[in-house]
Motif scaffolding. Structure first.
Motif, PDB file in Angstrom:
ATOM      1  N   LEU A  19     -12.452  -0.994  -9.992  1.00  4.33           N
ATOM      2  CA  LEU A  19     -11.443  -2.030  -9.787  1.00  4.33           C
ATOM      3  C   LEU A  19     -10.697  -2.300 -11.086  1.00  4.33           C
ATOM      4  N   GLY A  20     -11.435  -2.372 -12.189  1.00  3.96           N
ATOM      5  CA  GLY A  20     -10.800  -2.652 -13.467  1.00  3.96           C
ATOM      6  C   GLY A  20      -9.819  -1.576 -13.883  1.00  3.96           C
ATOM      7  N   ILE A  21     -10.206  -0.326 -13.755  1.00  8.91           N
ATOM      8  CA  ILE A  21      -9.303   0.746 -14.164  1.00  8.91           C
ATOM      9  C   ILE A  21      -8.153   0.885 -13.166  1.00  8.91           C
ATOM     10  N   GLY A  22      -8.416   0.583 -11.898  1.00  5.20           N
ATOM     11  CA  GLY A  22      -7.346   0.592 -10.910  1.00  5.20           C
ATOM     12  C   GLY A  22      -6.304  -0.470 -11.201  1.00  5.20           C
ATOM     13  N   ARG A  23      -6.762  -1.654 -11.624  1.00  2.00           N
ATOM     14  CA  ARG A  23      -5.832  -2.726 -11.991  1.00  2.00           C
ATOM     15  C   ARG A  23      -4.963  -2.292 -13.173  1.00  2.00           C
ATOM     16  N   PRO A  54     -22.027  -2.068  -9.429  1.00  2.00           N
ATOM     17  CA  PRO A  54     -21.254  -2.140 -10.670  1.00  2.00           C
ATOM     18  C   PRO A  54     -20.113  -1.138 -10.743  1.00  2.00           C
ATOM     19  N   VAL A  55     -20.307   0.056 -10.194  1.00  2.00           N
ATOM     20  CA  VAL A  55     -19.237   1.054 -10.238  1.00  2.00           C
ATOM     21  C   VAL A  55     -18.002   0.557  -9.496  1.00  2.00           C
ATOM     22  N   GLU A  56     -18.220  -0.251  -8.455  1.00  2.00           N
ATOM     23  CA  GLU A  56     -17.104  -0.823  -7.702  1.00  2.00           C
ATOM     24  C   GLU A  56     -16.232  -1.687  -8.613  1.00  2.00           C
ATOM     25  N   MET A  57     -16.875  -2.463  -9.499  1.00  2.00           N
ATOM     26  CA  MET A  57     -16.126  -3.306 -10.422  1.00  2.00           C
ATOM     27  C   MET A  57     -15.457  -2.474 -11.516  1.00  2.00           C
ATOM     28  N   LEU A  90     -13.697   6.543 -15.522  1.00  4.01           N
ATOM     29  CA  LEU A  90     -12.612   6.699 -16.481  1.00  4.01           C
ATOM     30  C   LEU A  90     -11.729   7.907 -16.202  1.00  4.01           C
ATOM     31  N   ASP A  91     -12.108   8.748 -15.258  1.00  7.50           N
ATOM     32  CA  ASP A  91     -11.334   9.960 -14.983  1.00  7.50           C
ATOM     33  C   ASP A  91      -9.885   9.674 -14.587  1.00  7.50           C
ATOM     34  N   PRO A  92      -9.608   8.654 -13.771  1.00  2.95           N
ATOM     35  CA  PRO A  92      -8.194   8.372 -13.460  1.00  2.95           C
ATOM     36  C   PRO A  92      -7.373   8.046 -14.706  1.00  2.95           C
ATOM     37  N   ALA A  93      -7.992   7.364 -15.668  1.00  2.00           N
ATOM     38  CA  ALA A  93      -7.283   7.051 -16.913  1.00  2.00           C
ATOM     39  C   ALA A  93      -7.002   8.321 -17.699  1.00  2.00           C
ATOM     40  N   ALA A  94      -7.962   9.235 -17.727  1.00  2.00           N
ATOM     41  CA  ALA A  94      -7.760  10.499 -18.438  1.00  2.00           C
ATOM     42  C   ALA A  94      -6.584  11.264 -17.847  1.00  2.00           C
ATOM     43  N   ARG A  95      -6.489  11.282 -16.519  1.00  2.00           N
ATOM     44  CA  ARG A  95      -5.378  11.990 -15.878  1.00  2.00           C
ATOM     45  C   ARG A  95      -4.041  11.319 -16.181  1.00  2.00           C
ATOM     46  N   VAL A 154     -20.777   6.797 -23.166  1.00  2.00           N
ATOM     47  CA  VAL A 154     -19.589   5.982 -22.901  1.00  2.00           C
ATOM     48  C   VAL A 154     -18.615   6.078 -24.068  1.00  2.00           C
ATOM     49  N   ARG A 155     -19.131   5.965 -25.281  1.00  2.00           N
ATOM     50  CA  ARG A 155     -18.250   6.077 -26.447  1.00  2.00           C
ATOM     51  C   ARG A 155     -17.538   7.425 -26.483  1.00  2.00           C
ATOM     52  N   ALA A 156     -18.280   8.485 -26.225  1.00  2.00           N
ATOM     53  CA  ALA A 156     -17.687   9.818 -26.248  1.00  2.00           C
ATOM     54  C   ALA A 156     -16.604   9.966 -25.183  1.00  2.00           C
ATOM     55  N   LYS A 157     -16.851   9.419 -23.994  1.00  2.00           N
ATOM     56  CA  LYS A 157     -15.868   9.512 -22.912  1.00  2.00           C
ATOM     57  C   LYS A 157     -14.623   8.699 -23.246  1.00  2.00           C
ATOM     58  N   LEU A 158     -14.814   7.502 -23.791  1.00  2.00           N
ATOM     59  CA  LEU A 158     -13.667   6.681 -24.169  1.00  2.00           C
ATOM     60  C   LEU A 158     -12.836   7.385 -25.242  1.00  2.00           C
ATOM     61  N   ALA A 159     -13.503   7.974 -26.223  1.00  2.00           N
ATOM     62  CA  ALA A 159     -12.787   8.694 -27.269  1.00  2.00           C
ATOM     63  C   ALA A 159     -12.008   9.869 -26.685  1.00  2.00           C
ATOM     64  N   GLU A 160     -12.624  10.566 -25.755  1.00  2.00           N
ATOM     65  CA  GLU A 160     -11.961  11.698 -25.105  1.00  2.00           C
ATOM     66  C   GLU A 160     -10.714  11.251 -24.354  1.00  2.00           C
ATOM     67  N   VAL A 161     -10.831  10.154 -23.624  1.00  2.00           N
ATOM     68  CA  VAL A 161      -9.694   9.647 -22.849  1.00  2.00           C
ATOM     69  C   VAL A 161      -8.571   9.203 -23.777  1.00  2.00           C
ATOM     70  N   LEU A 162      -8.894   8.427 -24.794  1.00  2.00           N
ATOM     71  CA  LEU A 162      -7.865   7.942 -25.712  1.00  2.00           C
ATOM     72  C   LEU A 162      -7.220   9.073 -26.494  1.00  2.00           C
ATOM     73  N   ARG A 163      -7.992  10.096 -26.786  1.00  2.00           N
ATOM     74  CA  ARG A 163      -7.478  11.214 -27.576  1.00  2.00           C
ATOM     75  C   ARG A 163      -6.391  11.994 -26.827  1.00  2.00           C
ATOM     76  N   THR A 164      -6.402  11.931 -25.517  1.00  2.00           N
ATOM     77  CA  THR A 164      -5.372  12.648 -24.760  1.00  2.00           C
ATOM     78  C   THR A 164      -3.975  12.106 -25.071  1.00  2.00           C
ATOM     79  N   ALA A 165      -3.882  10.812 -25.387  1.00  2.00           N
ATOM     80  CA  ALA A 165      -2.593  10.211 -25.687  1.00  2.00           C
ATOM     81  C   ALA A 165      -2.360  10.045 -27.189  1.00  2.00           C
ATOM     82  N   THR A 166      -3.423   9.790 -27.925  1.00  2.00           N
ATOM     83  CA  THR A 166      -3.299   9.567 -29.362  1.00  2.00           C
ATOM     84  C   THR A 166      -4.333  10.399 -30.099  1.00  2.00           C
ATOM     85  N   PRO A 167      -4.090  11.695 -30.266  1.00  2.00           N
ATOM     86  CA  PRO A 167      -5.072  12.571 -30.899  1.00  2.00           C
ATOM     87  C   PRO A 167      -5.377  12.206 -32.340  1.00  2.00           C
TER      88      PRO A 167
END
Length: 262
Positions: free
Chosen positions: A151-155, A145-148, A194-199, A246-259
């Motif tokens: 792939l999704g975040i890479g796309r 599953p991690v492979e998929m 999600l780390d590549p998205a955070a960066r 997962v929710r906490a990580k998504l919030a953290e990632v999105l907050r980097t661009a839209t606090p």
């Protein structure tokens, strides 16, 4: 030539005047057609219906799957983008070959034509159609599953000049959410992808927000809602393991661009 419009009108009954493998070969060829009525309205609808009804034997499905995997290198955009739909149908009924995954991965992250609907060609939907297959593969036990997820975040993060406009972000968000319902995912699996998205979101270019960043943010917002509310797969709503992480990580990632957003 078979009258496929009539086949569809008569409830997708299999014509009795030709062998099934010959009918499938004709339909497969029609999937490359630039005519949306032929490709989408006839070839895809008939094939997907027959696959779902169990009309095609497993060996014939494997042959068709091999052919679709080869289509990811086709020079015609409509041929490339309808291949994942047929593979999705095949894998969804339990027929799977590991050899189909690498060609799909290479195509999905590299496809440059991201149009949803084209006035001449009809629906193309590379991102959405690929997302459907990604989400199905993400639930196959033989696929990591991690492979998929990667792939999704890479796309999403692949540079593009195209802002998604035909709900492709929702389709890919759903595919990622469906993959995240896998019970064998461990805590690090559900967040590290999600780390590549955070960066990327944390280092915006000085000349404005790139389209791939906009696409990523929209998709992750859709994913957040699905993780929060549950993911409907068939008639059942599934919860994401480690949902709070997962929710906490998504919030953290999105907050980097839209606090101000979360």
């Amino acid at each position: 030539m078979t009258d496929w419009a009539r086949v569809r009108a008569e409830g997708f009954e299999v014509p009795a005047d030709r062998p099934v493998d010959k009918l499938v070969a004709e339909l497969s060829g029609m999937l490359r057609s630039p005519d949306a009525t032929v490709r989408d309205g006839q070839a895809y609808s008939v094939l997907a219906t027959w696959i779902g009804k169990g009309v095609l034997a497993p060996e014939l499905l494997r042959e068709l799957g091999d052919e679709m995997a080869g289509r990811f290198g086709d020079p015609e955009i409509q041929a490339r983008t309808f291949a994942p739909l047929i593979l999705d149908s095949i894998v969804s009924v339990g027929v799977f070959e590991p050899s189909w995954v690498p060609p799909f991965e290479r195509w999905y992250v590299a496809e440059e034509d991201l149009r949803g609907y084209d006035a001449k060609l009809g629906w193309l939907h590379a991102i959405a159609h690929g997302a459907d297959l990604l989400g199905t593969l993400g639930r196959v036990p033989a696929v990591e599953p991690v492979e998929m997820l990667r792939l999704g975040i890479g796309r999403l993060l692949t540079p593009t000049d195209f802002v998604l406009r035909d709900l492709e972000d929702d389709r890919l968000g759903y595919a990622l959410a469906a993959t995240l319902t896998r019970p064998d995912l461990v805590e690090t699996d559900v967040t590290a992808w999600l780390d590549p998205a955070a960066r990327a979101l944390g280092n915006p270019p000085p000349d404005g927000v790139r389209p791939e960043i906009t696409n990523t943010m929209r998709t992750l917002r859709a994913l957040y809602v699905l993780v929060d509310q549950g993911v409907r797969i068939g008639d059942t709503v599934h919860q994401v393991p480690h949902r709070e992480l997962v929710r906490a990580k998504l919030a953290e990632v999105l907050r980097t661009a839209t606090p101000y957003f979360l």
